[in-house]
Design an enzyme around this catalytic site. Structure first.
Site, PDB file in Angstrom:
ATOM      1  N   ARG A 126       0.808  -1.225   0.000  1.00  0.00           N
ATOM      2  CA  ARG A 126       0.000   0.000   0.000  1.00  0.00           C
ATOM      3  C   ARG A 126       0.842   1.276   0.000  1.00  0.00           C
ATOM      4  O   ARG A 126       0.597   2.171  -0.796  1.00  0.00           O
ATOM      5  CB  ARG A 126      -1.008  -0.036   1.159  1.00  0.00           C
ATOM      6  CG  ARG A 126      -2.118  -1.067   0.921  1.00  0.00           C
ATOM      7  CD  ARG A 126      -3.011  -1.220   2.120  1.00  0.00           C
ATOM      8  NE  ARG A 126      -2.233  -1.680   3.289  1.00  0.00           N
ATOM      9  CZ  ARG A 126      -2.678  -1.637   4.536  1.00  0.00           C
ATOM     10  NH1 ARG A 126      -3.881  -1.136   4.804  1.00  0.00           N
ATOM     11  NH2 ARG A 126      -1.927  -2.079   5.514  1.00  0.00           N
ATOM     12  N   ASN A 145      -6.685  -2.833   1.446  1.00  0.00           N
ATOM     13  CA  ASN A 145      -6.580  -4.283   1.601  1.00  0.00           C
ATOM     14  C   ASN A 145      -7.971  -4.870   1.737  1.00  0.00           C
ATOM     15  O   ASN A 145      -8.762  -4.400   2.550  1.00  0.00           O
ATOM     16  CB  ASN A 145      -5.808  -4.636   2.884  1.00  0.00           C
ATOM     17  CG  ASN A 145      -4.319  -4.734   2.644  1.00  0.00           C
ATOM     18  OD1 ASN A 145      -3.878  -4.857   1.499  1.00  0.00           O
ATOM     19  ND2 ASN A 145      -3.562  -4.681   3.709  1.00  0.00           N
TER      20      ASN A 145
END
Ligand SMILES: [Fe+3]
Ligand SMILES: [Mg+2]
Ligand SMILES: [Zn+2]
Ligand SMILES: [Zn+2]
EC number: 6.2.-.-
Lengths: 331, 759
Positions: free
Chosen positions: B30, B48
């Site tokens: 990320r 996620n």
């Protein structure tokens, strides 16, 4: 044996051999059953067993003495006093009468020596090939005194585990005679009636005795696993404390066997409360059949019920409960 | 799933949704996406989710973004699926990392990874808050599998749960531009775990020739100075390990050359983030002789935890207390340490500090622990390069739990493996999760670890197995445990499983030829198998042929005592009269020969492993083995060039018989090197000819090679070349060890097919 697939002459002959060998007041009555006195106020213990062994004669015994000892021991393991035996014989046609005489004689002698008479019996002669020489089926009854309740589910963590002597003798004697193995000292079967030893143990330890078992087929390993499962506990056995004769160890090495899995016919394992262990051990060692008795380990709490052999190295090797013979596992 | 090609020339939508699957969580994906989106001037978000990472990006630089997403992905990330769909533009500005989306957890935990260069720089940077901190890590490195209890991979579910983040760490953790953004094990001296002893004290002990128990990533190591023969001998004596080789740890890639002469492939392999022990040609000189006695190769592992690096820095820095600031962790470091698993008495690796005090007190002079608990023990992985490719000998830390992709659908099942070198496998959809090496199930503690591993693997995969697969052997501890599970049970023949494992890791269900070269496995006919030619086709398999059997005198004892196989070979050759001469030191050799002559030994085995033992015994090598495979390993080490003996084997119907070879070896005691070369060369030639003949008969052009004998690199490479030359494609075990460490995977593959076939 000359002849007679069930023919009267030969069957009578066979029956007579055993009647002569076992002669006692109940058998001599010649009935199809024995009518027996029982001590009052005690519980009856009963067992039955079949004996098929090859060879029929082996160093230290034969199928006849083995049948008497084995049946007596199954009763004695309840802490009971064996009283009477029955025996039934399946004899293969053509079996040498001389051998049958020997078996009956040895069986009679074993029974007399033990003080446990064969009070009823039966004989059948079957066609050649329908049996392997002689098979013997037995039953036995005995009585157990008030307050003694030995049972395989009574082992508790902390209890002591005592073995009455050297392991593996019987199985190695059988295998040696099968293969004509020769050692410097012949290994004799340990076949023996243990009720005398048991009586002394019960007198000494009484209710502190949790359970007893004779490690016959499958050896010490199978017996300990049975007890572990029945009681829901584990065992930790000190490998070096388990008595094994040098010649038995050597034979096992040659044959690729582990003595822990080899049969015994005159040994017992006792589980006893820890505080009574030393006293029990002393009493056992004072008896001829417990001279080499040893404290071999302890009962432990173990939800997986492992029987572990610990070595001086500290590792815990699991002693398996095998499905059958010892198959190779090393890949 | 395949990776969709991204063509920069294709017209790109204004906004796209990208879904990533694979090892994409817990690896710094990320923050990487966040940074990349900013670089490319894109708006959108990343989050996620239960199935992986979802990204939405909007702007002119989408094509560049997508190209760089793959090219520059974080080091531990593995993108296995990438799906792109155009969606309507939203015209919102800015790029955000959104909160994780719940739902069923189908995500993964990644393997433990060696400390990354960025963290090492900080470790030795006096200005960094992580300077000399033995637990420094980031999203690109550090412990994962060994600290995780269950899914989702989140600090609360790891053994870092007990270490609340300090303000500085919390800031790093929350900062999308930071390398530690959502690095679950992140910690610093202010808030993280602590070592029980100063590094200087450890170094002092090692310099003094002491044995140190050192808590690492997957368990304790026993460590000593690898150049100090007295120290290594002491370790051998205390550990009760007579001959089995020890691995050597060196500081870094630049230091490997001090102990070994690696090929480029071996050097590269040793430096991968999984940091396996890699077998390499030993360089004579510095290493104490008893590190790897009688073997030409040595296992080398590069330092992989911050503690290791600190220790090497300290050792390089001279006397205790010498400053390690300014230390160049990349430079060659002359120190080398024996680093062996702390598993006394064959029990599982010690992982707990208390346990270490109890179990290692008699072995280690100094026990160094720390307060970051190891949730799951994992031994060091061991690898070698075979035919140019990295292959496993033992698969554990650094590689587990990376799944092995399956090419077929099937039920989710558990496969329990064998009895020795045990692993278990859990399948989930088209993925197979093979556990770390567990060990030999003879010991109670190892069996307990086996049960823990089953529970842990099911917890981290979230699988409820529909069935359990086990070996045919009724007395494997794994079979017994499987029977007690109360699930439908499938029994898989040992060598069919070996072959299926190798074929399946290459994505092949069959029909394929299989050559199982192994120690022992219970045959479908109750026999002792171990050198089998198999035809595998989906769920079905058939034994096409086997090695001509030899007696197996004494069952498992024959595997520990190769002299027994030597006697069996002489018996087979009709040369029992020579038993006394060749095995004069074995008092039971004569009686054993007599038993064989009398026909009392009932077990015969087609095992190639036992044939190795027989050959080693005839050559007078190891009559008794101090460790499994010793005879074969020592014989392999003698081989410079395998040479085939003329007419050294016979192919008789479906069987191959190496009696002529054994006969030649029995006369070659004086020249074991030649014997070993003839043995390997003739085996290769014979087995290849036998296999090629079967391939032609069966109309098959691929052969899967499995079984423990394939750990022998000379044999594996020789067969590989000979089969190729014969026009058949060899499939070697690469993703899993060839031995029983790969068995559970093969069982899983076959059992799933058996269930699917039954419908
Ligand atoms: Fe195997
Ligand atoms: Mg009985
Ligand atoms: Zn890092
Ligand atoms: Zn901190």
């Amino acid at each position: 044996m000359s002849h007679g697939s069930g023919g009267r002459a030969s069957a009578d002959l066979v029956a007579q051999i055993f009647r002569d060998a076992f002669a006692n007041e109940w058998l001599d009555q010649g009935n199809d059953q024995a009518s027996l006195p029982l001590p009052a106020g005690q519980r009856l213990v009963m067992t039955t067993d079949g004996y098929v062994v090859s060879p029929l004669f082996f160093p230290g015994g034969d199928i006849g003495s083995l049948a008497v000892h084995g049946t007596i021991n199954d009763i004695a393991m309840a802490g009971a006093r064996p009283l009477y035996l029955s025996a039934s014989f399946i004899v293969e046609e053509g079996f040498p009468l001389g051998d049958l005489d020997r078996i009956a004689g040895s069986m009679g002698a074993a029974s007399r020596a033990a003080g446990v008479p064969v009070v009823t019996g039966d004989t059948k002669v079957v066609e050649r090939g329908k049996a392997d020489g002689v098979f013997i089926s037995t039953a036995g009854v005995g009585v157990v005194p008030e307050g003694i309740t030995l049972s395989g589910d009574r082992a508790r963590p902390g209890d002591a585990v005592i073995l009455s002597g050297y392991i593996g003798d019987h199985g190695v004697a059988i295998m040696s005679s099968r293969e004509n193995l020769e050692f410097e000292t012949a290994v004799l079967s340990d076949s023996a009636a243990l009720h005398g030893l048991v009586a002394a143990m019960v007198a000494a330890a009484g209710p502190s005795l949790r359970t007893m078992r004779d490690p016959t087929r499958g050896g010490l390993a199978a017996t300990l696993n049975e007890l572990a499962h029945q009681s829901g506990v584990g065992f930790r056995i000190d490998e070096e404390a388990v008595p094994v004769r040098a010649e038995v160890a050597a034979a096992c090495e040659l044959l690729g066997l582990d003595p822990l899995y080899v049969a015994n016919e005159g040994k017992l394992v006792a589980v006893v409360a820890p505080e009574a262990a030393e006293r029990l051990l002393a009493v056992m060692r004072a008896h001829p059949l417990g001279r080499d008795a040893a404290l071999i380990g302890t009962v432990v709490a173990d939800e997986r019920q492992f029987v572990q052999m610990t070595t001086s190295f500290g590792g815990g090797r699991i002693v398996d409960w095998l499905s059958g013979e010892q198959l190779p596992r090393i890949c | 799933m395949t990776i969709a090609p991204v063509s920069p020339a294709a017209p790109m939508a204004e906004r796209v949704r990208v879904r990533l699957s694979g090892a994409v969580q817990g690896v710094g994906m990320r923050p990487f996406v966040h940074r990349l989106a900013a670089d490319c001037g894109l708006a959108g978000f990343v989050l996620n989710g239960p199935d992986g990472v979802t990204i939405e990006v909007e702007g002119a630089g989408i094509a560049t973004f997508l190209a760089r997403l793959q090219a520059e992905r974080p080091p531990l990330a593995r993108i296995e699926g990438l799906a792109i769909e155009p969606i309507p533009a939203e015209r919102a500005a800015g790029f955000a990392i959104l909160a994780s989306r719940g739902g069923p957890t189908a995500t993964r935990i990644v393997p433990d990874a060696a400390t990354c260069p960025a963290c090492l720089d900080e470790l030795f940077d006096p200005a960094s808050r992580f300077n000399r901190y033995p637990f420094v890590n980031c999203t690109h490195c550090g412990p994962r599998w060994t600290i995780s209890r269950r899914l989702p991979y989140d600090r609360a579910e790891t053994s870092m749960a007990g270490f609340p983040l300090c303000a500085a760490c919390a800031a790093d953790y929350a900062d999308p531009s930071n390398r530690r953004f959502h690095a679950e094990p992140v910690a610093c001296p202010a808030c993280g775990p602590r070592l029980t002893h100063p590094v200087a004290e450890i170094a002092t002990a090692l310099r003094a020739g002491k044995i140190v128990a050192l808590k690492g990533i997957g368990g304790f190591h026993l460590v000593c100075d690898a150049t100090d023969e007295a120290a290594v001998a002491t370790l051998r004596r205390r550990k009760g390990r007579d001959a089995k080789p020890f691995a050597v740890m060196v500081a870094n890639a630049a230091s490997v050359g001090l102990v070994a002469e690696p090929t480029e492939a071996e050097a590269d392999l040793a430096a991968t983030p999984g940091r396996p022990i890699v077998l390499m040609q030993a360089r004579p000189g510095l290493l104490a002789p008893s590190v790897a006695p009688r073997l030409g190769r040595v296992g080398v592992v590069l330092a992989y935890a911050p503690l290791h690096h600190l220790l090497f820095a300290e050792l390089a820095g001279g006397p205790a207390g010498h400053a390690v600031a300014g230390h160049d962790w990349r430079a060659a470091n002359p120190s080398m340490l024996v680093a062996t698993s702390a598993n006394p008495g064959g029990e599982p690796l010690v992982v707990d500090d208390d346990d270490a005090e109890a179990r290692l007190a008699g072995i280690a002079d100094l026990i160094v622990g720390h307060d970051r608990p190891i949730v799951t023990r994992a031994d060091d992985s061991v690898m070698q390069v075979v035919a140019g490719r990295p292959a496993f000998l033992r698969r554990a830390r650094g590689f587990v739990p990376d799944p092995i992709p399956l090419t077929e659908d099937g039920p989710d099942i558990l496969a329990v493996g064998g009895h020795l070198k045990a692993t278990v496998t859990v399948t989930r959809g088209r993925e197979a999760f093979v556990s770390q090496h567990i060990g030999d199930l003879d010991g109670a503690e190892t069996l307990r670890f086996w049960h823990e591993t089953v529970a842990h693997l099911l917890a981290v995969t979230g699988v409820r197995p529909a069935a359990v697969a086990a070996d045919l052997h009724p007395d494997y501890r794994s079979t017994l445990a499987a029977e007690a599970m109360g699930l439908p049970m499938l029994r898989v023949q040992h060598h069919a499983a070996h072959v299926a494992a190798v074929a399946a890791e290459h994505g092949i269900a069959g029909p394929v030829l299989g050559l199982a070269l192994d120690g022992h496995g219970l045959g479908a006919d109750g026999g002792a198998w171990g050198g089998e030619l198999i035809r595998l086709d989906g769920a079905g398999w058939r034994r096409l042929g086997s090695l001509d059997p030899l007696p197996l005198p004494g069952g498992d004892r024959a595997a520990r005592e190769p002299w027994r196989m030597g006697v069996a070979a002489l018996h087979r050759l009709g040369r029992s009269a020579e038993v006394g001469r060749l095995f004069a030191t074995e008092p039971l050799a004569g009686p054993l020969a007599a038993r064989l002559a009398a026909g009392h030994e009932r077990i015969a085995t087609s095992s190639l492993g036992r044939l190795f033992d027989a050959a080693a015994a005839l050559l007078g090598l190891a009559g008794r083995q101090a460790y499994e495979g010793q005879a074969a390993m020592e014989m392999e080490a003698l081989v410079a060039t395998p040479r085939a003996l003329d007419r050294g084997y016979r192919i008789e119907g479906t069987r191959i018989c190496f009696a002529p070879l054994l006969a030649a070896l029995a006369d070659l005691r004086a020249d074991p090197v030649r014997g070993a070369e003839l043995f390997h060369g003739t085996l290769i030639e014979g087995l290849a000819a036998w296999t090629l003949r079967a391939a032609a008969d069966q109309g098959l052009d691929r052969v899967a090679l499995g079984g423990g004998c394939l750990m022998n690199r000379v044999l594996a490479e020789g067969l590989d070349a000979a089969l190729r030359a014969g026009g058949v494609a060899p499939l070697l075990p690469i993703k899993l060890p060839p031995n029983d460490g790969g068995l559970s995977f093969g069982q899983a593959v076959l059992a799933r097919r058996m269930i699917s076939r039954e419908g």
